[in-house]
Motif scaffolding. Structure first.
Motif, PDB file in Angstrom:
ATOM      1  N   UNK A   4       0.853  -1.185   0.000  1.00  0.00           N
ATOM      2  CA  UNK A   4       0.000   0.000   0.000  1.00  0.00           C
ATOM      3  C   UNK A   4       0.885   1.229   0.000  1.00  0.00           C
ATOM      4  N   UNK A   5       0.662   2.094  -0.947  1.00  0.00           N
ATOM      5  CA  UNK A   5       1.455   3.311  -1.042  1.00  0.00           C
ATOM      6  C   UNK A   5       0.715   4.449  -0.355  1.00  0.00           C
ATOM      7  N   UNK A  71      -6.309  -1.646   2.712  1.00  0.00           N
ATOM      8  CA  UNK A  71      -6.343  -3.017   2.194  1.00  0.00           C
ATOM      9  C   UNK A  71      -7.705  -3.651   2.438  1.00  0.00           C
ATOM     10  N   UNK A  72      -8.249  -3.442   3.638  1.00  0.00           N
ATOM     11  CA  UNK A  72      -9.568  -4.001   3.954  1.00  0.00           C
ATOM     12  C   UNK A  72     -10.643  -3.378   3.073  1.00  0.00           C
ATOM     13  N   UNK A  73     -10.548  -2.083   2.823  1.00  0.00           N
ATOM     14  CA  UNK A  73     -11.517  -1.417   1.954  1.00  0.00           C
ATOM     15  C   UNK A  73     -11.445  -1.951   0.525  1.00  0.00           C
ATOM     16  N   UNK A 240       1.894  -4.149   3.375  1.00  0.00           N
ATOM     17  CA  UNK A 240       3.239  -3.557   3.416  1.00  0.00           C
ATOM     18  C   UNK A 240       3.138  -2.087   3.048  1.00  0.00           C
ATOM     19  N   UNK A 241       3.720  -1.241   3.868  1.00  0.00           N
ATOM     20  CA  UNK A 241       3.711   0.196   3.613  1.00  0.00           C
ATOM     21  C   UNK A 241       5.150   0.690   3.548  1.00  0.00           C
ATOM     22  N   UNK A 242       5.430   1.530   2.577  1.00  0.00           N
ATOM     23  CA  UNK A 242       6.762   2.076   2.404  1.00  0.00           C
ATOM     24  C   UNK A 242       7.026   3.176   3.429  1.00  0.00           C
TER      25      UNK A 242
END
Length: 340
Positions: A4-5, A71-73, A240-242
């Motif tokens: 996820x960005x 992510x859930x959305x 995963x988030x940057x």
């Protein structure tokens, strides 16, 4: 695991806010918050004591919370057809991670968000960050102080989100909040918690109350029956988030990313999602998936092993071989948390 960005405007707003607070000071606050966050007792009100605490909390948790809710959305949107919320209520939204996630999930900006939280410092920071948002749904959100532990009278909304809040409440407070959220939701409710055994237990309890209130689970579960996950196992997913360089500095981390494990439930009123897409059959567009991948797929030579939660058979493992053609190619592309 999905990556996820963080939206550029949110990233810029957080960076600007952290530059305004000495990063070294924020790092010290983060360490204290990490100890509190990993605890097992309700601590939210005393933990976020002042503006410095809230800024540190935003640095420590907001990117990961955003990634989990976003992510859930995405999983919910994939099962809800053309349904779109006109109003959004973010309960215990604090600095607004879920509000930013809803704004990104429905970027048309046609909905109106309201954030309710008990911490004025969190609301103040959330409002300041939102002013830098590119989209009107976040930029024009309303930020209102309200207690959430007792059964509150909530304004009705099409979509209600409750992210990383239930663990901060007493058992009675959790019951009241989930029932109030279900009562306020004209369309759907999404609840997310940390992907721990305790977080999963809170999600299962909330799931039962949403079903009892007449909502249908659309994600991640393929059915409304009892969860088949038992024993020492628990259902959870990961995003995963940057990290930015400043984010790594504040958290004392070296990796350019972090993985947030979370549990969630997204449920909708069947009449709401059906009316939103009358030209599409409910089975095709507004129903849970037949099954969902609940572990990392295992790829072998010419084989993919998928651990699934299924509508009819509960937890199963299926083997997809190269000879299965399109199904094999789809299995190689499948990720933990995907519908199957």
């Amino acid at each position: 695991m999905s990556t996820v960005h963080l939206p550029g405007d949110l990233r810029a707003a957080l960076t600007e806010q952290l530059h305004a607070t000495a990063p070294g000071h924020a790092s010290a606050q983060v360490q204290r918050l990490i100890e509190s966050y990993r605890g097992t007792t309700p601590t939210a009100a005393p933990v976020l004591r002042d503006a410095a605490d809230v800024t540190a909390y935003a640095a420590y948790r907001m990117p990961a919370t955003y990634a989990a809710v976003r992510s859930a959305l995405a999983a919910f949107r994939a099962r809800a057809g053309d349904w779109t919320p006109g109003t959004h209520l973010d309960l215990g939204g604090g600095t607004g991670a879920a509000t930013w996630a809803v704004g990104d999930a429905w970027p048309e900006g046609a909905h109106r968000s309201t954030v309710l939280d008990w911490s004025q410092a969190a609301l103040t920071l959330g409002r300041a960050l939102a002013r830098r948002a590119a989209g009107p749904a976040v930029r024009d959100a309303e930020w209102t102080r309200a207690p959430l532990g007792a059964a509150p009278a909530l304004p009705a909304a099409d979509l209600v989100t409750v992210s990383y809040v239930l663990g901060e409440l007493t058992p009675g407070g959790r019951t009241s909040l989930v029932e109030a959220a279900a009562g306020a939701a004209r369309g759907a409710v999404l609840i997310a918690e940390p992907g721990t055994p305790d977080g999963y237990a809170r999600i299962i309890e909330a799931r039962e109350r949403l079903i009892a209130a007449g909502l249908t689970v659309l994600a991640p579960c393929p059915h409304d029956r009892q969860c088949p996950v038992t024993g020492g196992d628990w259902c959870h997913f990961a995003a995963r988030v940057q990290r930015t360089s400043l984010h790594r500095q504040v958290k004392g981390g070296s990796l350019p990313y972090e993985d947030e494990k979370f549990s969630y439930v997204a449920a909708a009123r069947p009449e709401a999602v059906t009316e939103a897409a009358p030209e599409v059959l409910l089975e095709a567009a507004a129903a849970p998936a037949t099954s969902r991948v609940v572990r990392h797929p295992q790829i072998r030579k010419g084989l993919v092993l998928l651990d699934l939660c299924t509508r009819d058979d509960g937890l199963t493992r299926t083997t997809v071989a190269k000879r299965h053609g399109p199904a094999y190619r789809a299995a190689r592309d499948a990720d933990w948390g995907d519908a199957w």
